[in-house]
Design an enzyme around this catalytic site. Structure first.
Site, PDB file in Angstrom:
ATOM      1  N   LYS A  52       0.840  -1.204   0.000  1.00  9.47           N
ATOM      2  CA  LYS A  52       0.000   0.000   0.000  1.00  9.47           C
ATOM      3  C   LYS A  52       0.874   1.252   0.000  1.00  9.47           C
ATOM      4  CE  LYS A  52      -3.787  -2.526   1.951  1.00  9.47           C
ATOM      5  NZ  LYS A  52      -4.419  -3.101   3.132  1.00  9.47           N
ATOM      6  N   GLN A  96      -5.332  -1.945   9.116  1.00  6.63           N
ATOM      7  CA  GLN A  96      -5.172  -3.273   8.529  1.00  6.63           C
ATOM      8  C   GLN A  96      -5.800  -4.340   9.432  1.00  6.63           C
ATOM      9  OE1 GLN A  96      -3.863  -3.894   5.478  1.00  6.63           O
ATOM     10  NE2 GLN A  96      -4.190  -6.081   5.707  1.00  6.63           N
ATOM     11  N   ASP A 119     -11.646   1.953   3.087  1.00  3.84           N
ATOM     12  CA  ASP A 119     -11.931   0.518   2.947  1.00  3.84           C
ATOM     13  C   ASP A 119     -13.422   0.283   2.671  1.00  3.84           C
ATOM     14  OD1 ASP A 119      -9.784  -1.328   3.242  1.00  3.84           O
ATOM     15  OD2 ASP A 119      -9.586  -0.800   5.362  1.00  3.84           O
TER      16      ASP A 119
HETATM   17  N1  GUN Z   1      -7.053  -7.352   5.517  1.00  3.97           N
HETATM   18  C1  GUN Z   1      -7.221  -8.097   4.405  1.00  3.97           C
HETATM   19  N2  GUN Z   1      -7.764  -7.363   3.416  1.00  3.97           N
HETATM   20  C2  GUN Z   1      -7.945  -6.120   3.913  1.00  3.97           C
HETATM   21  C3  GUN Z   1      -8.446  -4.906   3.368  1.00  3.97           C
HETATM   22  O1  GUN Z   1      -8.874  -4.827   2.208  1.00  3.97           O
HETATM   23  N3  GUN Z   1      -8.457  -3.835   4.222  1.00  3.97           N
HETATM   24  C4  GUN Z   1      -8.028  -3.902   5.490  1.00  3.97           C
HETATM   25  N4  GUN Z   1      -8.093  -2.807   6.233  1.00  3.97           N
HETATM   26  N5  GUN Z   1      -7.550  -5.016   6.030  1.00  3.97           N
HETATM   27  C5  GUN Z   1      -7.503  -6.117   5.245  1.00  3.97           C
END
Ligand code: GUN
Length: 284
Positions: A52, A96, A119
């Site tokens: 990211k 996350q 998200d």
């Molecule tokens: N963990 C696995 N996929 C994601 C996601 O798309 N966003 C977040 N915040 N955590 C994750």
């Protein structure tokens, strides 16, 4: 042999579009910032967070990383979210998942201001997605829709089967396919005749979390097969939910792992962060 859907190519296109808009905003003095919060030492989460950060650099966003120790309390994490909610430099906040067991994920998600919830996990944004009136895309499902669009196959009227009912992927995935006028079935661990249902799908999205779960007898000849899985096989190699070797002979289109859905999730996150910045600055 199925055509391979190239997630790296499609994600590069999406990121290039985002970068172009971000460049224009920067010329107007608007910097776009994404805060990424990781708690603990989960190695898979670490990889996602690094990717990211890299994507932010590619599109010209400022990334703010907060790596907190495993023992961080819920109260401490809520205090950080509150600080980021109030920080004008931060357009998007991503915490996350999964979080350590002693932290309630829902209370953290609910604390993120919906306009910074890139998200699209906050109940307010989930509601918007359900209604079909949304500005933040659920990242992984939206990435899957881009990959399906890249095949040229029109979802309208097709039988779509989603395996998995998680809040992150399965449920919003079903909604996006429904909004595109697909006829959608969600399968899960209690589904009877799962293989039979899957084998009728024109479009099959696997989000199970089990390596090699989808075998060639479960897919229809010529189907679009999208693999959201991110698993490790017995040798530690990254693999999806679909047994690629056998399914690639029967499917019409198929995503690889890695290089399929993974890069798309991050590209759509960049798109949402751009959207957040545009909305904050009243730019259409
Ligand atoms: N963990 C696995 N996929 C994601 C996601 O798309 N966003 C977040 N915040 N955590 C994750």
């Amino acid at each position: 042999m199925a055509q391979i859907i190239d997630g790296k190519k499609v994600s590069a296109r999406v990121k290039a579009e985002v970068k172009k808009e971000a460049d224009v905003l920067r010329e107007k003095g608007i910097e776009i910032g994404l805060a990424v919060v990781i708690v603990g030492n989960d190695p898979a989460s670490r990889v996602y967070v690094n990717n990211k950060k890299k994507a932010c650099e590619e599109v010209g966003f400022v990334s703010y990383e907060y790596a907190l120790p495993e023992k961080t309390t819920e109260k401490e994490l809520l205090a950080l979210v509150d600080k980021l909610n109030k920080d004008d430099k931060v357009n998007g906040i991503l915490v996350q998942l999964p979080l350590p067991k002693h932290i309630n994920e829902n209370s953290i998600i609910n604390a993120i201001r919906p306009e910074k919830d890139v998200d699209a996990f906050h109940p307010e944004n989930v509601g918007h997605i359900m209604i079909g009136d949304f500005s933040f895309l659920p990242c992984t499902p939206a990435g899957v829709m881009e990959l399906i669009a890249d095949t040229g196959v029109d979802v309208c009227g097709k039988r779509c089967v989603v395996i998995g009912r998680s809040n992150i992927v399965g449920k919003p995935m079903a909604m996006l396919l429904l909004h595109a006028n697909g006829t959608v079935t969600i399968c899960h661990s209690r589904t009877k005749d799962l293989a039979g249902i899957c084998s009728e799908a024109d479009i099959l999205v696997a989000a199970v979390g089990k390596a090699g779960f989808v075998t060639s007898d479960m897919i229809k000849e010529g189907a679009v097969v999208i693999d959201v899985g991110m698993n490790r096989d017995e040798n530690g190699k990254l693999c999806g939910d679909v047994d690629f070797a056998s399914c690639a002979d029967k499917a019409g289109y198929i995503t690889p792992v890695p290089g399929g859905v993974g890069p798309m999730t991050i590209a759509m996150l960049m798109k949402n962060t751009l959207t957040a910045a545009k909305q904050k600055n009243n730019i259409k």
